[in-house]
Motif scaffolding. Sequence first.
Motif, PDB file in Angstrom:
ATOM      1  N   ARG A   1      13.619  -7.216  -7.391  1.00 41.94           N
ATOM      2  CA  ARG A   1      12.634  -6.300  -7.957  1.00 41.94           C
ATOM      3  C   ARG A   1      11.653  -5.863  -6.862  1.00 41.94           C
ATOM      4  O   ARG A   1      11.594  -6.444  -5.771  1.00 41.94           O
ATOM      5  CB  ARG A   1      11.868  -6.964  -9.098  1.00 41.94           C
ATOM      6  CG  ARG A   1      12.770  -7.439 -10.236  1.00 41.94           C
ATOM      7  CD  ARG A   1      11.936  -8.126 -11.318  1.00 41.94           C
ATOM      8  NE  ARG A   1      12.772  -8.705 -12.364  1.00 41.94           N
ATOM      9  CZ  ARG A   1      13.219  -8.052 -13.429  1.00 41.94           C
ATOM     10  NH1 ARG A   1      12.903  -6.765 -13.574  1.00 41.94           N
ATOM     11  NH2 ARG A   1      13.962  -8.660 -14.327  1.00 41.94           N
ATOM     12  N   GLY A   2      10.846  -4.857  -7.194  1.00 41.20           N
ATOM     13  CA  GLY A   2       9.849  -4.361  -6.252  1.00 41.20           C
ATOM     14  C   GLY A   2       8.625  -5.255  -6.205  1.00 41.20           C
ATOM     15  O   GLY A   2       8.546  -6.308  -6.864  1.00 41.20           O
ATOM     16  N   HIS A   3       7.632  -4.802  -5.430  1.00 43.63           N
ATOM     17  CA  HIS A   3       6.387  -5.550  -5.274  1.00 43.63           C
ATOM     18  C   HIS A   3       5.653  -5.641  -6.609  1.00 43.63           C
ATOM     19  O   HIS A   3       5.542  -4.663  -7.354  1.00 43.63           O
ATOM     20  CB  HIS A   3       5.488  -4.873  -4.236  1.00 43.63           C
ATOM     21  CG  HIS A   3       4.147  -5.513  -4.092  1.00 43.63           C
ATOM     22  ND1 HIS A   3       3.968  -6.748  -3.500  1.00 43.63           N
ATOM     23  CD2 HIS A   3       2.914  -5.088  -4.473  1.00 43.63           C
ATOM     24  CE1 HIS A   3       2.684  -7.058  -3.520  1.00 43.63           C
ATOM     25  NE2 HIS A   3       2.019  -6.066  -4.099  1.00 43.63           N
ATOM     26  N   LEU A   4       5.126  -6.821  -6.918  1.00 37.80           N
ATOM     27  CA  LEU A   4       4.407  -7.050  -8.175  1.00 37.80           C
ATOM     28  C   LEU A   4       2.905  -7.014  -7.904  1.00 37.80           C
ATOM     29  O   LEU A   4       2.355  -7.949  -7.307  1.00 37.80           O
ATOM     30  CB  LEU A   4       4.805  -8.409  -8.768  1.00 37.80           C
ATOM     31  CG  LEU A   4       4.112  -8.804 -10.079  1.00 37.80           C
ATOM     32  CD1 LEU A   4       4.455  -7.820 -11.196  1.00 37.80           C
ATOM     33  CD2 LEU A   4       4.499 -10.232 -10.476  1.00 37.80           C
ATOM     34  N   PRO A   5       2.193  -5.964  -8.336  1.00 35.44           N
ATOM     35  CA  PRO A   5       0.731  -5.936  -8.139  1.00 35.44           C
ATOM     36  C   PRO A   5       0.061  -6.985  -9.011  1.00 35.44           C
ATOM     37  O   PRO A   5       0.499  -7.243 -10.141  1.00 35.44           O
ATOM     38  CB  PRO A   5       0.332  -4.519  -8.546  1.00 35.44           C
ATOM     39  CG  PRO A   5       1.426  -4.042  -9.424  1.00 35.44           C
ATOM     40  CD  PRO A   5       2.685  -4.727  -8.973  1.00 35.44           C
ATOM     41  N   ALA A   6      -0.985  -7.588  -8.489  1.00 32.70           N
ATOM     42  CA  ALA A   6      -1.648  -8.676  -9.212  1.00 32.70           C
ATOM     43  C   ALA A   6      -3.150  -8.613  -8.984  1.00 32.70           C
ATOM     44  O   ALA A   6      -3.623  -8.204  -7.920  1.00 32.70           O
ATOM     45  CB  ALA A   6      -1.101 -10.030  -8.764  1.00 32.70           C
ATOM     46  N   LEU A   7      -3.878  -9.041 -10.006  1.00 31.04           N
ATOM     47  CA  LEU A   7      -5.339  -9.085  -9.958  1.00 31.04           C
ATOM     48  C   LEU A   7      -5.783 -10.483 -10.345  1.00 31.04           C
ATOM     49  O   LEU A   7      -5.336 -11.029 -11.362  1.00 31.04           O
ATOM     50  CB  LEU A   7      -5.932  -8.056 -10.928  1.00 31.04           C
ATOM     51  CG  LEU A   7      -7.452  -7.926 -10.954  1.00 31.04           C
ATOM     52  CD1 LEU A   7      -7.966  -7.345  -9.647  1.00 31.04           C
ATOM     53  CD2 LEU A   7      -7.902  -7.050 -12.120  1.00 31.04           C
ATOM     54  N   LEU A   8      -6.638 -11.079  -9.509  1.00 32.20           N
ATOM     55  CA  LEU A   8      -7.157 -12.424  -9.768  1.00 32.20           C
ATOM     56  C   LEU A   8      -8.600 -12.303 -10.224  1.00 32.20           C
ATOM     57  O   LEU A   8      -9.416 -11.663  -9.569  1.00 32.20           O
ATOM     58  CB  LEU A   8      -7.077 -13.276  -8.504  1.00 32.20           C
ATOM     59  CG  LEU A   8      -7.407 -14.761  -8.662  1.00 32.20           C
ATOM     60  CD1 LEU A   8      -6.292 -15.472  -9.422  1.00 32.20           C
ATOM     61  CD2 LEU A   8      -7.618 -15.420  -7.303  1.00 32.20           C
ATOM     62  N   MET A   9      -8.900 -12.919 -11.373  1.00 32.84           N
ATOM     63  CA  MET A   9     -10.269 -12.893 -11.900  1.00 32.84           C
ATOM     64  C   MET A   9     -10.834 -14.309 -11.841  1.00 32.84           C
ATOM     65  O   MET A   9     -10.193 -15.259 -12.295  1.00 32.84           O
ATOM     66  CB  MET A   9     -10.288 -12.364 -13.340  1.00 32.84           C
ATOM     67  CG  MET A   9      -9.763 -10.947 -13.467  1.00 32.84           C
ATOM     68  SD  MET A   9      -9.827 -10.316 -15.167  1.00 32.84           S
ATOM     69  CE  MET A   9     -11.587 -10.320 -15.461  1.00 32.84           C
ATOM     70  N   THR A  10     -12.020 -14.445 -11.257  1.00 33.63           N
ATOM     71  CA  THR A  10     -12.594 -15.776 -11.076  1.00 33.63           C
ATOM     72  C   THR A  10     -14.101 -15.685 -10.922  1.00 33.63           C
ATOM     73  O   THR A  10     -14.635 -14.640 -10.551  1.00 33.63           O
ATOM     74  CB  THR A  10     -11.989 -16.459  -9.835  1.00 33.63           C
ATOM     75  OG1 THR A  10     -12.586 -17.740  -9.648  1.00 33.63           O
ATOM     76  CG2 THR A  10     -12.236 -15.631  -8.582  1.00 33.63           C
ATOM     77  N   GLY A  11     -14.743 -16.768 -11.221  1.00 41.44           N
ATOM     78  CA  GLY A  11     -16.172 -16.898 -10.942  1.00 41.44           C
ATOM     79  C   GLY A  11     -16.422 -17.708  -9.694  1.00 41.44           C
ATOM     80  O   GLY A  11     -17.563 -17.987  -9.327  1.00 41.44           O
ATOM     81  N   ASP A  12     -15.345 -18.103  -9.003  1.00 43.40           N
ATOM     82  CA  ASP A  12     -15.430 -18.917  -7.794  1.00 43.40           C
ATOM     83  C   ASP A  12     -15.734 -18.033  -6.594  1.00 43.40           C
ATOM     84  O   ASP A  12     -15.070 -17.026  -6.374  1.00 43.40           O
ATOM     85  CB  ASP A  12     -14.104 -19.658  -7.583  1.00 43.40           C
ATOM     86  CG  ASP A  12     -14.219 -20.732  -6.502  1.00 43.40           C
ATOM     87  OD1 ASP A  12     -15.237 -20.743  -5.801  1.00 43.40           O
ATOM     88  OD2 ASP A  12     -13.289 -21.549  -6.378  1.00 43.40           O
ATOM     89  N   VAL A  13     -16.749 -18.418  -5.819  1.00 41.73           N
ATOM     90  CA  VAL A  13     -17.091 -17.696  -4.596  1.00 41.73           C
ATOM     91  C   VAL A  13     -16.970 -18.681  -3.439  1.00 41.73           C
ATOM     92  O   VAL A  13     -17.796 -19.560  -3.275  1.00 41.73           O
ATOM     93  CB  VAL A  13     -18.533 -17.138  -4.643  1.00 41.73           C
ATOM     94  CG1 VAL A  13     -18.866 -16.441  -3.339  1.00 41.73           C
ATOM     95  CG2 VAL A  13     -18.683 -16.188  -5.797  1.00 41.73           C
TER      96      VAL A  13
END
Length: 596
Positions: free
Chosen positions: A545-557
């Motif tokens: 398959r092609g590239h899988l775009p992903a978004l990470l959501m976090t409160g960690d800095v």
Amino acid sequence: MQLLSLFRGWRERQKASASVEAQYLRLIFRNVVVMSPISLAMMVFLAAQVDPHSAHPVRVWAAFYGTYLCLRWSASLFYPRVRDPEPHELRWWSLLSLLIQGCNGLLLGALGLFVVPHLDLYAQMIATMVVLIFVGATAFSLSGRWLDILVFAPPIYLSFAWAVSLQNHPYAPGVSLLTLALFLLHLVYGNNHRKSILRSFEVARRSADVARELQFKNLEFQEVASARSRLLATVSHDLRQPAHAIGLLSERAMGETSFAGVKDTLRDLNELSQSLSASLITLMDLTRLDAGLVQPRMVPVFLPLMLTRLEAEFAASARGKGLVLAVERSDCWVQSDPVLLHGVLTNLVSNAIKYTRQGRVDVRVFPDVAEVRVQVVDTGVGIDADKLDLIFKEFVRLDASDAGTEGLGLGLSIVRRYASLLSHQLSVQSQPGQGSSFSVALQRVEPPIAGLEVGQAGKGLHLDSLRGLHVLVIDNVELLLKSMGNTLSGWDCQVQTAHNIDEALQCANRQWPDLVVSDYHLGDREPDGLELIKTLRAQAQRDGRGHLPALLMTGDVSAQLEARAADVGVEILHKPVRPKVLRASLVELVDGARHA
């Protein structure tokens, strides 16, 4: 600021050098206190050994030398009592030390030329031995002041070597050569000891520099600790207030029986949640700045696209206050970091709306050949001239008592720090009661692709890009998972939800996602969100398959998380995330993947 720091460092080094010089002179004069009585005793002994019939040269020498010893002894008693001499005083004492050593060298040299020859052989031996031991000891005492050695030692050694060589004795030539050898040895020992002293002084200076640096760092840490205390005090009030109001409104909403009452309560809840979210985002930005995690990524930015997004984000807020928000259009490209530039402009527009009770807020664009100036102008309360610098400090709210100006007082501080990172000139003009104008100067650049038209640059970045999109959402908190699923479904996305990596793989096998949105912390016994995304991408590679775009959501800095996400090419959104920001980020991510 850097010049001031360099000047301060130079002044500190000068003070340290003067302090070392003062201490070294104090050591020399203390030695003189001890040596003067011994020198006086030697003078009396020599005077007693001279034949009375040929004692006239000795009496003359003794008178001069005795007077010299008294003056030297007086000075050596006085100087150690001077605790911290001023620079001009230190120069005089340094010259006095040089004069003392020069006079001592000349007088003892005269002793070897005019007095010793009148003594018997036994007395000559004792006088030569005492003087040379005396002089040899100064190799260490005066080695830190090389000029003092040069005016003191050579006249004595050379005069005694000459006087001994004139004696009618078989040992005279050998003793004369030995005296010259002792002179060379004196210079060698003095030079070696001088180098050792200079190295010691250098180590001491470096230690003092380190101590001062530690002191400055300690002051910085104290300032940071004080700022953190102010931050906690501000947060404990400004964040608990909306949280308390949200709790009350939620209870009221559950007790409402009419649709209109529930709608009004929900509207109030939405405003409070946006205020709370904005404060938390501001705190997150400040934390990332303080941690050094914000590194600008300078690229060509299409300004009209950013201005359109800015208008969409704040149009409702302006209408809610009865204000007119007018955003000019432009076809310019500028060199900047799109994320940080968006942070600068959103903070400026947000502040303008917050401090404007009636009238309008204008976002104007002034293009030039080399730069583009974006100006945010309001008809608000204005700022006094003596407070223009104050508004860029942290936790400053000039009209904190007015309704509608709630916040942490960090927005303009973040604006200034972002502008500094981007090397964008920031300026402000204001008149009390007439409004304010904030300007950001941006470097103008050519479009990254030759012949790219304005319409083409923004083409494809539409909210319709999410319609029918298959999105896999992973979060171990059921309430957050449900809320995210409902939000994405409201944007016509096809949503699958999972709590952990096993459920995520099962969902992916049923329907391969176009996009993955994952929380970072998925439980102590589960891989984190980045590991989950890497596993899904590995599965996509095995399936062709092609590239899988992903978004990470976090409160960690943390710097480690930022680096890991950058390594695997995953975008990060720091919680709390407003729906508009989430939607725009998803659109950009999907369109970027499609273009790629």
